[in-house]
Design a protein around this motif. Structure first.
Motif, short mmCIF file in Angstrom:
data_model
loop_
_atom_site.label_atom_id
_atom_site.label_comp_id
_atom_site.label_asym_id
_atom_site.label_seq_id
_atom_site.Cartn_x
_atom_site.Cartn_y
_atom_site.Cartn_z
N LEU A 177 12.40 6.27 -4.19
CA LEU A 177 11.23 7.14 -4.35
C LEU A 177 10.53 7.27 -3.02
O LEU A 177 10.54 6.35 -2.20
CB LEU A 177 10.26 6.53 -5.36
CG LEU A 177 10.73 6.38 -6.81
CD1 LEU A 177 9.67 5.67 -7.63
CD2 LEU A 177 11.02 7.75 -7.41
N THR A 178 9.93 8.42 -2.81
CA THR A 178 9.14 8.57 -1.58
C THR A 178 7.86 7.77 -1.81
O THR A 178 7.53 7.44 -2.94
CB THR A 178 8.74 10.04 -1.38
OG1 THR A 178 7.88 10.42 -2.46
CG2 THR A 178 9.97 10.94 -1.37
N PRO A 179 7.17 7.46 -0.74
CA PRO A 179 5.94 6.70 -0.91
C PRO A 179 4.98 7.34 -1.91
O PRO A 179 4.35 6.67 -2.72
CB PRO A 179 5.35 6.67 0.50
CG PRO A 179 6.52 6.77 1.39
CD PRO A 179 7.50 7.66 0.67
N GLU A 180 4.90 8.63 -1.85
CA GLU A 180 3.98 9.31 -2.75
C GLU A 180 4.40 9.14 -4.21
O GLU A 180 3.59 8.91 -5.10
CB GLU A 180 3.96 10.79 -2.38
CG GLU A 180 2.71 11.49 -2.83
CD GLU A 180 2.82 13.00 -2.64
OE1 GLU A 180 3.90 13.49 -2.24
OE2 GLU A 180 1.82 13.68 -2.90
N GLN A 181 5.71 9.26 -4.42
CA GLN A 181 6.23 9.11 -5.79
C GLN A 181 6.09 7.67 -6.25
O GLN A 181 5.76 7.41 -7.40
CB GLN A 181 7.71 9.52 -5.82
CG GLN A 181 7.92 10.99 -5.49
CD GLN A 181 9.38 11.30 -5.15
OE1 GLN A 181 10.20 10.40 -4.94
NE2 GLN A 181 9.70 12.58 -5.09
N GLU A 182 6.34 6.79 -5.32
CA GLU A 182 6.25 5.37 -5.65
C GLU A 182 4.81 4.99 -5.99
O GLU A 182 4.55 4.19 -6.89
CB GLU A 182 6.73 4.54 -4.44
CG GLU A 182 6.66 3.05 -4.70
CD GLU A 182 6.80 2.26 -3.39
OE1 GLU A 182 7.94 2.10 -2.93
OE2 GLU A 182 5.77 1.81 -2.86
N GLU A 183 3.87 5.56 -5.28
CA GLU A 183 2.47 5.24 -5.54
C GLU A 183 2.09 5.55 -6.98
O GLU A 183 1.47 4.75 -7.67
CB GLU A 183 1.57 6.05 -4.59
CG GLU A 183 0.08 5.78 -4.80
CD GLU A 183 -0.80 6.58 -3.83
OE1 GLU A 183 -0.30 7.55 -3.21
OE2 GLU A 183 -1.98 6.23 -3.70
N VAL A 184 2.51 6.72 -7.44
CA VAL A 184 2.18 7.11 -8.80
C VAL A 184 2.94 6.25 -9.83
O VAL A 184 2.40 5.85 -10.85
CB VAL A 184 2.44 8.61 -9.01
CG1 VAL A 184 2.09 9.02 -10.43
CG2 VAL A 184 1.64 9.42 -8.01
N ALA A 185 4.17 5.95 -9.48
CA ALA A 185 4.96 5.11 -10.39
C ALA A 185 4.29 3.75 -10.52
O ALA A 185 4.23 3.15 -11.60
CB ALA A 185 6.38 4.94 -9.85
N PRO A 233 -5.27 3.59 2.85
CA PRO A 233 -4.12 4.42 2.48
C PRO A 233 -3.09 3.59 1.72
O PRO A 233 -3.10 2.37 1.79
CB PRO A 233 -3.57 4.88 3.83
CG PRO A 233 -4.20 4.03 4.86
CD PRO A 233 -5.45 3.45 4.28
N TYR A 234 -2.25 4.26 1.02
CA TYR A 234 -1.24 3.56 0.22
C TYR A 234 -0.19 2.88 1.08
O TYR A 234 0.34 3.47 2.03
CB TYR A 234 -0.55 4.56 -0.73
CG TYR A 234 0.50 3.90 -1.58
CD1 TYR A 234 0.13 3.01 -2.58
CD2 TYR A 234 1.87 4.14 -1.37
CE1 TYR A 234 1.09 2.37 -3.36
CE2 TYR A 234 2.83 3.51 -2.15
CZ TYR A 234 2.43 2.62 -3.13
OH TYR A 234 3.37 1.99 -3.90
N LYS A 235 0.10 1.63 0.73
CA LYS A 235 1.14 0.91 1.46
C LYS A 235 2.35 0.75 0.56
O LYS A 235 2.32 0.03 -0.43
CB LYS A 235 0.64 -0.50 1.83
CG LYS A 235 -0.26 -0.50 3.03
CD LYS A 235 -0.14 -1.81 3.82
CE LYS A 235 -0.54 -3.01 3.02
NZ LYS A 235 -1.83 -3.58 3.23
N PRO A 236 3.43 1.44 0.88
CA PRO A 236 4.63 1.36 0.04
C PRO A 236 5.15 -0.06 -0.02
O PRO A 236 5.13 -0.78 0.98
CB PRO A 236 5.62 2.27 0.76
CG PRO A 236 4.82 3.10 1.68
CD PRO A 236 3.61 2.31 2.02
N HIS A 237 5.59 -0.47 -1.19
CA HIS A 237 6.11 -1.83 -1.33
C HIS A 237 7.64 -1.85 -1.33
O HIS A 237 8.26 -2.88 -1.15
CB HIS A 237 5.58 -2.48 -2.60
CG HIS A 237 5.70 -1.60 -3.81
ND1 HIS A 237 6.89 -1.23 -4.35
CD2 HIS A 237 4.75 -0.99 -4.56
CE1 HIS A 237 6.68 -0.45 -5.40
NE2 HIS A 237 5.37 -0.27 -5.54
#
Length: 849
Positions: free
Chosen positions: A294-302, A277-281
């Motif tokens: 950004l939310t984790p989801e938004q950050e992932e795409v960014a 799963p994505y780990k927010p940085h």
DNA sequence: AGGCGTGACTCAGAAAATTTGGA
DNA sequence: GTCCAAATTTTCTGAGTCACGCC
């Protein structure tokens, strides 16, 4: 004129022209005449000519022609050089003459060796197909008596000798000529055999009867993973005759299986593994200069986008628009971020670079530990048990989310490829087998099937194009894949010359569709073009034969066609080819009244084309010609003699070093043993075999390159290429300076004067003229070698050899050739190819494609 | 309507080439 | 200064990835 007739005048085109230049020369020298068949009776002769066409026909057009895509500078085109008349003459002559003579250059001599070797061959014959293509070819068949004699060429009948060895030398005969075709129809049945089976049987007897490729039984059970094939053989072999007389009647598709289309009886596997799963940085990007939450989801795409800041997708507006479109959906309508141009992803990009660097800096032990950890996690997914045999799974890792990277000007590049979840995946598994556990707690598979008529273990819909699927299959080394690979080559081997005649006849057909079919088939045959399916607007705009546009083919009188189009993967195909007049005229006609962007073959599409091809030969489709062309070319060139290479020290030196760089697995010791010129002479005597190996490898690579060029397999020039070239040039210059200095010293030494100070100001030791001379020779040799390396490098900078080796060259050609020439197969096939081609390892040395 | 072969590219690790350090 | 091997850098490769095309 109608070509259909046999005219002798056959278009030159059919001839092969070019082999590599190198070969050509040698070949020429050596041979003078060609021999085609054994002696032909007069009538035969006549006939032959006509046949000859065919015979030539046997060769892939592509080889005949020299076409060469310009992209690579290498080759350049060519053309048929001989005139028809010439050619025919030659042929005739040849016939009479003996074998030894070579053919004109044109024909490349193909094989001699083989011919001689082929023992069995003599008998053959009848081949059904033989006529087929290459003449002789068949190796397998050979064994038995089947081989026809093919005609042609003489092959010495008995030669058998040991395989390889001695035989090798023989002069070649070319066989090209072909045999006549014997009847057409029967295509395959008999021959087929292939090798495999017989292992137990004495060679001589082995025949094969096996089934041709076709079906194989499903039982593949045994398999051994190892390379060895023996086990394989059996498996594979099973014969089925399928094709046999019936020829391919089968629906093309059904493969092997034991039953109708059945691919396996039992299938056990553990499903697929998902990316973590994505780990927010938490690194904040800037919007109008200010940090944004950004939310984790938004950050992932960014982050997906940020990571690509240094690629040239950043220069593509489509990429950016697509990305922004999808990202905006996740950001929500009223998000602060409204405009991509105001975004600054560098903080994230830099964070990523640091992470990458950190990873790189890990110690070896740390890396190893990480790797082992991963292995442990993945191990259970790596294998499947098919009918009781443990087989490697190809791609058991579900593709991670990311931004779609289309090639060329793909309209969807930059779109978000969303994360795949278990509920997107359909699993296929044996009926009684345990259903793979879903690795993500709380979720479950979309569906579980038990379909033994397909080979996939799992699939999901492609998030970018939901109509498409992503499948999980077994690895290339599996029996299932091996079987179909073998079938593919058997089908290509059975292509017959008569097909060429059939379509040639329609170049002037009044029915436009038929004319287009004929011309398209000709182009596919001659240039190894892909069929060219229609494409949707949401795919990159690339073409193949059936979808060529008027602007892609420029006719230039009297009979040259200039091709320029983007093919698969948006790789450019550029080539100028001389074609037969009727084809040229037809193309002009197809173009008239149309605009640049209109379809050249307006009455065609791949299904109509393939439907026509199937009438010519069961199971025939456009792509078979590519396989045929490639394998034929390799088989053909592999028989080029190497004995004419001058074994002079310099040359040997070069060859060895060059081959070392070209051949991955070349034994270093062999090359090293030649590293010192002083030892060269003795080494030569001592290690002739090593030398031959190296030399043979050069021939092989040359053939491989030829094929890659025909198929237009390109690679992008490496980033460091020009730097590398400059460096090489500098070194060469430096060495040249050394030579000059040495020459000055030599002149002085002869007069008894001491050497001048070196350019670095140091004084040099006094050397006698002999020593200086020797040094000059050595240095010059080194320079020449470097020049050669430089050329090779420049030459191959845009040519990818791997693709054809993996997908188009019948491995049996390579294996048999290695056996004949005593070249260790490991020098040509790496570990994965050895595993993939396990089914081909025990082919008879006399095998010809 | 799927199903599967083909194909360029990437990246980590291996191998080769060079440089450095020490005896 | 020479020689050798360890260390470092550069180049090459194999294996993996996933897009692309054919039937």
């Amino acid at each position: 004129m109608n070509y259909s007739s046999d005219e002798d005048d056959k278009p030159l085109v059919f001839k092969r022209s070019s082999t590599s230049d190198k070969f050509k020369h040698s070949a020429q020298q050596k041979a003078a005449a060609v021999v085609r068949q054994e002696k032909p009776s007069p009538k035969t002769v006549a006939k032959q000519n006509s046949d000859s066409e065919d015979s030539e026909d046997d060769k892939p057009l592509s080889s005949r022609i020299s076409t060469v895509p310009k992209a690579n500078s290498n080759h350049v085109k060519v053309g048929p050089s001989m005139s028809a008349s010439q050619r025919s003459k030659t042929q005739v002559k040849n016939e009479d003459s003996d074998d030894e003579k070579p053919l004109s250059s044109k024909f490349t001599p193909k094989s001699y060796v083989s011919a001689s070797i082929r023992k069995h061959d003599d008998s053959d014959d009848d081949k059904p197909l033989s006529s087929k293509v290459k003449q002789n070819g068949s190796a397998s068949r050979d064994n038995q008596s089947r081989k026809p004699n093919i005609g042609l060429n003489k092959r010495p009948p008995n030669e058998e000798n040991s395989l390889g060895q001695s035989s090798i030398k023989k002069p070649k005969l070319s066989d090209s000529s072909a045999p006549i075709n014997r009847k057409p129809v029967s295509v395959k049945p008999e021959s087929e055999t292939d090798d495999d089976e017989n292992d137990h049987v004495p060679i001589s007897q082995r025949m094969k009867n096996k089934a041709p490729s076709g079906s194989k039984s499903a039982s593949i059970k045994q398999k051994s993973i190892k390379v060895n094939s023996s086990s394989f053989k059996k498996t594979i072999k099973k014969s089925k005759k399928i094709e046999k007389n019936s020829k391919y009647s089968k629906p093309s598709k059904v493969p092997p299986g034991s039953g109708e289309g059945q691919k396996w009886t039992s299938l056990v596997h553990n499903g697929v593994i998902f990316p973590p799963p994505y780990k927010p940085h938490g690194v904040k990007m800037l919007y109008k200069g200010k940090p944004v939450d950004l939310t984790p989801e938004q950050e992932e795409v960014a982050t997906m986008f940020a990571v690509m800041l240094d690629t040239d997708y950043m220069t593509k507006p489509v990429f950016k628009e697509n990305f922004m479109g999808d990202w905006r959906k996740i950001l929500g309508r009223n998000h602060t971020i409204q405009n991509l141009d105001d975004c600054d992803f560098r903080p994230i990009y830099e964070w990523h670079q640091r992470e990458k660097e950190k990873k790189k800096q890990m110690s070896t032990e740390e890396k190893k530990a990480v790797k082992e950890e991963k292995m442990k996690l993945e191990e259970k997914y790596m294998w499947a048990i098919v009918d009781g045999v443990k087989e490697k799974v190809g791609n058991f890792r579900v593709e991670p989310p990311g931004l779609f990277r289309g090639r060329g000007e793909h309209p969807k590049m930059g779109k978000l490829k969303k994360r795949i979840r278990p509920s997107d995946i359909t699993i296929n598994i044996g009926k009684g087998s345990p259903i793979p556990e879903c690795p993500i707690p709380g979720q479950s598979w979309k569906e579980v099937r038990h379909d033994n008529t397909v080979t996939w273990l799992a699939y999901w819909n492609d998030p970018i194009n939901p109509k498409d699927f992503k499948y999980v299959f077994l690895a290339a080394s599996s029996s299932l894949k091996g079987q179909s690979d073998k079938e593919k080559y058997e089908k290509a081997r059975s292509l017959k010359a008569s097909i060429r005649k059939a379509y040639t006849r329609d170049f002037g057909n009044k029915d436009v569709t038929k004319r287009q079919v004929a011309v398209a088939t000709y182009l596919i045959d001659k240039l190894a073009l892909r069929a060219g399916n229609e494409k949707d607007d949401d795919e990159a705009d690339t073409v193949g034969c059936c979808t060529l546009k008027v602007e892609n083919v420029e006719p230039e009188p009297p009979n040259i066609l200039k091709f320029d189009f983007l093919g698969k993967d948006s790789i450019r195909y550029q080539n100028e080819v001389e074609v037969e007049l009727p084809v040229f005229k037809a193309i002009q006609q197809f173009r008239t009244g149309k605009k640049d962007g209109d379809d050249l073959f307006d009455k065609l599409d791949t299904s109509t084309l393939n439907a026509h091809l199937k009438e010519l030969m069961p199971g025939l489709t456009a792509k078979v010609f590519r396989t045929y062309n490639a394998s034929f070319t390799l088989d053909d060139m592999n028989d080029m003699p190497t004995e004419n290479v001058v074994w002079e020290s310099n040359l040997v030196f070069d060859v060895l070093l060059t081959s070392n760089s070209l051949c991955p697995n070349m034994n270093v010791d062999i090359a090293l043993s030649y590293k010192f010129p002083e030892s060269m002479t003795t080494s030569l005597n001592r290690d002739m075999k090593g030398g031959n190996v190296a030399e043979n490898l050069v021939v092989y690579n040359q053939a491989n390159k030829e094929v890659a060029i025909i198929c237009n397999h390109q690679r992008t020039v490496s980033k460091s290429h020009s730097a590398q070239m400059t460096r090489l040039n500098e070194k060469i210059e430096e060495l040249k300076g050394v030579v000059e200095e040495l020459e000055t010293d030599l002149a002085r030494a002869k007069k008894g004067k001491p050497p001048l100070k070196g350019s670095d100001g140091k004084t040099k030791r006094n050397m006698n003229p002999e020593a200086l001379h020797k040094k000059i020779v050595q240095t010059n040799a080194k320079i020449e070698k470097m020049e050669r390396d430089k050329e090779t490098k420049e030459d191959l900078k845009t040519v990818a050899l791997g693709t054809s080796k993996i997908n188009y060259l019948d491995p049996r050609i390579t294996v048999a050739w290695c056996k004949r020439r005593e070249v260790p197969i490991e020098k040509v096939f790496n570990k994965s190819l050895l595993a993939k081609f396990a089914w081909a390892m025990d082919v008879e040395p006399s095998f010809r494609f």
